[in-house]
Write an enzyme that holds these catalytic residues in place. Structure first.
Site, mmCIF file in Angstrom:
data_model
loop_
_atom_site.group_PDB
_atom_site.id
_atom_site.type_symbol
_atom_site.label_atom_id
_atom_site.label_comp_id
_atom_site.label_asym_id
_atom_site.label_seq_id
_atom_site.Cartn_x
_atom_site.Cartn_y
_atom_site.Cartn_z
ATOM 1 N N VAL A 64 0.645 -1.251 -0.159
ATOM 2 C CA VAL A 64 -0.165 -0.307 0.112
ATOM 3 C C VAL A 64 0.627 1.668 -0.113
ATOM 4 C CG1 VAL A 64 -2.037 -1.131 0.915
ATOM 5 C CG2 VAL A 64 -0.712 0.098 2.343
ATOM 6 N N ASN A 90 -7.144 -1.151 5.609
ATOM 7 C CA ASN A 90 -6.616 -2.438 6.724
ATOM 8 C C ASN A 90 -5.884 -2.033 6.828
ATOM 9 O OD1 ASN A 90 -6.788 -3.991 9.027
ATOM 10 N ND2 ASN A 90 -6.373 -5.953 7.638
ATOM 11 N N SER A 145 -8.127 3.362 15.083
ATOM 12 C CA SER A 145 -7.235 2.213 16.161
ATOM 13 C C SER A 145 -7.545 3.365 17.077
ATOM 14 C CB SER A 145 -5.730 2.300 16.316
ATOM 15 O OG SER A 145 -5.260 2.085 17.540
ATOM 16 N N TYR A 158 2.736 5.581 15.792
ATOM 17 C CA TYR A 158 2.198 5.253 15.924
ATOM 18 C C TYR A 158 0.532 5.983 15.950
ATOM 19 C CZ TYR A 158 -1.578 1.084 15.470
ATOM 20 O OH TYR A 158 -2.562 0.295 16.080
ATOM 21 N N ALA A 160 -0.104 8.811 16.952
ATOM 22 C CA ALA A 160 -0.451 10.091 15.258
ATOM 23 C C ALA A 160 -0.619 9.587 14.367
ATOM 24 C CB ALA A 160 1.357 10.862 15.702
ATOM 25 N N SER A 161 -0.275 8.999 13.563
ATOM 26 C CA SER A 161 -0.410 8.435 12.610
ATOM 27 C C SER A 161 -1.800 7.521 12.079
ATOM 28 C CB SER A 161 0.355 7.152 12.026
ATOM 29 O OG SER A 161 0.206 5.394 12.845
ATOM 30 N N LYS A 162 -2.559 6.681 13.446
ATOM 31 C CA LYS A 162 -3.619 6.838 13.380
ATOM 32 C C LYS A 162 -4.472 7.589 13.867
ATOM 33 C CE LYS A 162 -3.650 2.208 13.014
ATOM 34 N NZ LYS A 162 -3.763 1.905 11.374
HETATM 35 N N1 NAD Z 1 -4.105 -5.402 16.947
HETATM 36 C C1 NAD Z 1 -5.357 -4.145 17.643
HETATM 37 O O1 NAD Z 1 -4.739 -4.550 19.249
HETATM 38 C C2 NAD Z 1 -5.796 -3.236 16.857
HETATM 39 C C3 NAD Z 1 -5.874 -2.371 17.230
HETATM 40 C C4 NAD Z 1 -6.629 -1.087 17.181
HETATM 41 C C5 NAD Z 1 -6.196 -0.781 15.489
HETATM 42 N N2 NAD Z 1 -5.012 -1.910 14.980
HETATM 43 C C6 NAD Z 1 -5.272 -2.215 13.398
HETATM 44 O O2 NAD Z 1 -5.588 -2.137 12.505
HETATM 45 C C7 NAD Z 1 -5.017 -3.195 11.331
HETATM 46 C C8 NAD Z 1 -4.735 -4.552 11.120
HETATM 47 O O3 NAD Z 1 -4.171 -5.275 12.355
HETATM 48 P P1 NAD Z 1 -3.612 -6.249 12.458
HETATM 49 O O4 NAD Z 1 -3.806 -5.708 13.834
HETATM 50 O O5 NAD Z 1 -4.426 -7.070 12.084
HETATM 51 O O6 NAD Z 1 -1.834 -6.698 12.767
HETATM 52 P P2 NAD Z 1 -1.299 -7.183 11.631
HETATM 53 O O7 NAD Z 1 -0.037 -7.227 11.872
HETATM 54 O O8 NAD Z 1 -1.784 -9.161 12.304
HETATM 55 O O9 NAD Z 1 -2.010 -7.414 10.209
HETATM 56 C C9 NAD Z 1 -1.006 -6.591 9.453
HETATM 57 C C10 NAD Z 1 -1.235 -6.877 7.957
HETATM 58 O O10 NAD Z 1 -0.878 -6.061 6.992
HETATM 59 C C11 NAD Z 1 0.338 -6.134 5.789
HETATM 60 N N3 NAD Z 1 1.110 -5.215 5.528
HETATM 61 C C12 NAD Z 1 1.735 -4.882 6.364
HETATM 62 N N4 NAD Z 1 2.299 -3.529 5.696
HETATM 63 C C13 NAD Z 1 1.869 -3.392 5.138
HETATM 64 C C14 NAD Z 1 1.778 -2.810 3.321
HETATM 65 N N5 NAD Z 1 3.424 -1.758 3.165
HETATM 66 N N6 NAD Z 1 0.914 -3.218 1.987
HETATM 67 C C15 NAD Z 1 -0.031 -4.395 2.686
HETATM 68 N N7 NAD Z 1 -0.202 -4.887 3.436
HETATM 69 C C16 NAD Z 1 1.388 -4.603 4.599
HETATM 70 C C17 NAD Z 1 1.102 -7.626 7.261
HETATM 71 O O11 NAD Z 1 1.817 -8.420 6.259
HETATM 72 C C18 NAD Z 1 -0.561 -8.340 7.987
HETATM 73 O O12 NAD Z 1 -0.834 -9.003 7.192
HETATM 74 C C19 NAD Z 1 -3.928 -1.735 11.069
HETATM 75 O O13 NAD Z 1 -4.319 -1.161 10.094
HETATM 76 C C20 NAD Z 1 -3.400 -2.201 12.848
HETATM 77 O O14 NAD Z 1 -2.982 -0.479 13.052
HETATM 78 C C21 NAD Z 1 -4.886 -3.314 15.259
#
Ligand code: NAD
Length: 266
Positions: A64, A90, A145, A158, A160-162
């Site tokens: 992405v 996502n 997030s 992190y 700040a990006s969110k």
């Molecule tokens: N886990 C949490 O508690 C939580 C809470 C709030 C928000 N989030 C957000 O939810 C989203 C998913 O997080 P998660 O916990 O499932 O993390 P995760 O690490 O399990 O999954 C993230 C996925 O994104 C892919 N990815 C990373 N960089 C990429 C790129 N440049 N292009 C395409 N794909 C890419 C990775 O390969 C991975 O499969 C993220 O945006 C994260 O910030 C997570």
């Protein structure tokens, strides 16, 4: 009839965690899904899972952070599905590779979170924008997030990006509303995914604690911060995303919806 029957959805970062959960819920509710991830093996594995459950899925490798790659994702998605109704941004990271081994963020960590968590949304949405506008019926759902709701000590790059992801979602919502494209954002709280496993590992390295497991670090955070006392799951996020993608949410746009067990209220 399942509420997403006949719809097509592209989900970025769907090879793991929350994105995988969204892909499974969407497929269960009748959508044909494009499982996009930077990791092609992870994307293929989730697409296989969807097919094994009787759904239709296509795995596409896409980064992405590269506009050329997100343009390629559009082309591949249209070749596979003919049209796209729903886009879920996502994909997200906690920093540059190895970020969980560092006690404080480096300039590379700031850059990487901004590149994936903010510019990633901009790239993918911009690649799909003309197509969604022409169809006058698109839905864009961005995963921000709870961290984007307020600053986080030691993890400010992190959060700040969110916060920026929430703001970018509002901008796209206003920009695309005239084309009947709804753009919303989900702010999840605490989910035990590979991302959070790394956060826990970082906390353990920082504290020098050796007796605790990562899961214990997560459970303590959950207990401290979450009034409902339950962790959130990828399936929870999938269900909220399915609502936002459905006809039931046709008048919801520009919103950032908390899914956090009450850890932050507004
Ligand atoms: N886990 C949490 O508690 C939580 C809470 C709030 C928000 N989030 C957000 O939810 C989203 C998913 O997080 P998660 O916990 O499932 O993390 P995760 O690490 O399990 O999954 C993230 C996925 O994104 C892919 N990815 C990373 N960089 C990429 C790129 N440049 N292009 C395409 N794909 C890419 C990775 O390969 C991975 O499969 C993220 O945006 C994260 O910030 C997570």
């Amino acid at each position: 009839m399942p509420e997403l029957d006949g719809r097509t959805a592209v989900i970025t970062g769907a090879g793991s965690g929350i994105g995988r959960g969204i892909a499974l819920v969407f497929a269960e509710r009748g959508a044909e899904v494009v499982v996009a991830d930077i990791d092609p093996a992870a994307a293929e594995s989730v697409a296989d899972e969807v097919r094994a459950l009787g759904g239709t899925a296509h795995a596409v490798q896409a980064d992405v952070t590269e506009r050329e790659s997100t343009d390629g994702l559009l082309t591949a998605s249209l070749e596979a599905c003919g049209r796209i109704d729903i886009l879920v941004n996502n994909a997200g990271v906690g920093g540059a590779p190895g970020w969980w081994e560092r006690s404080s963020p480096t300039p590379e960590d700031w850059e990487a979170t901004y590149d994936v968590n903010v510019i990633g949304i901009v790239n993918v949405t911009s690649s799909f924008q003309d197509h969604l506008q022409e169809r006058r019926a698109g839905r864009v759902i961005n995963i921000a997030s709870a961290a984007g709701r307020r600053g986080a000590g030691g993890f400010a790059h992190y959060s700040a990006s969110k916060a920026a992801a929430i703001n970018v979602s509002q901008g796209f919502a206003l920009q695309l509303a005239g084309h009947n494209v709804n753009v919303n954002c989900i702010c999840p709280g605490l989910l035990w995914t590979p991302l959070w496993e790394k956060i826990a590992e970082r906390d353990l390295i920082k504290s020098g604690e050796t007796a605790q497991t990562g899961r214990q670090v997560f459970d303590e955070r959950l207990e401290r911060s979450t009034p409902l006392g339950r962790e959130q799951t990828p399936e929870d996020v999938g269900k909220l995303a399915a609502f936002l993608a459905s006809d039931r949410a046709k008048n919801v746009t520009g919103q950032s919806i908390n899914l956090n067990g009450g850890s932050y209220v507004n």
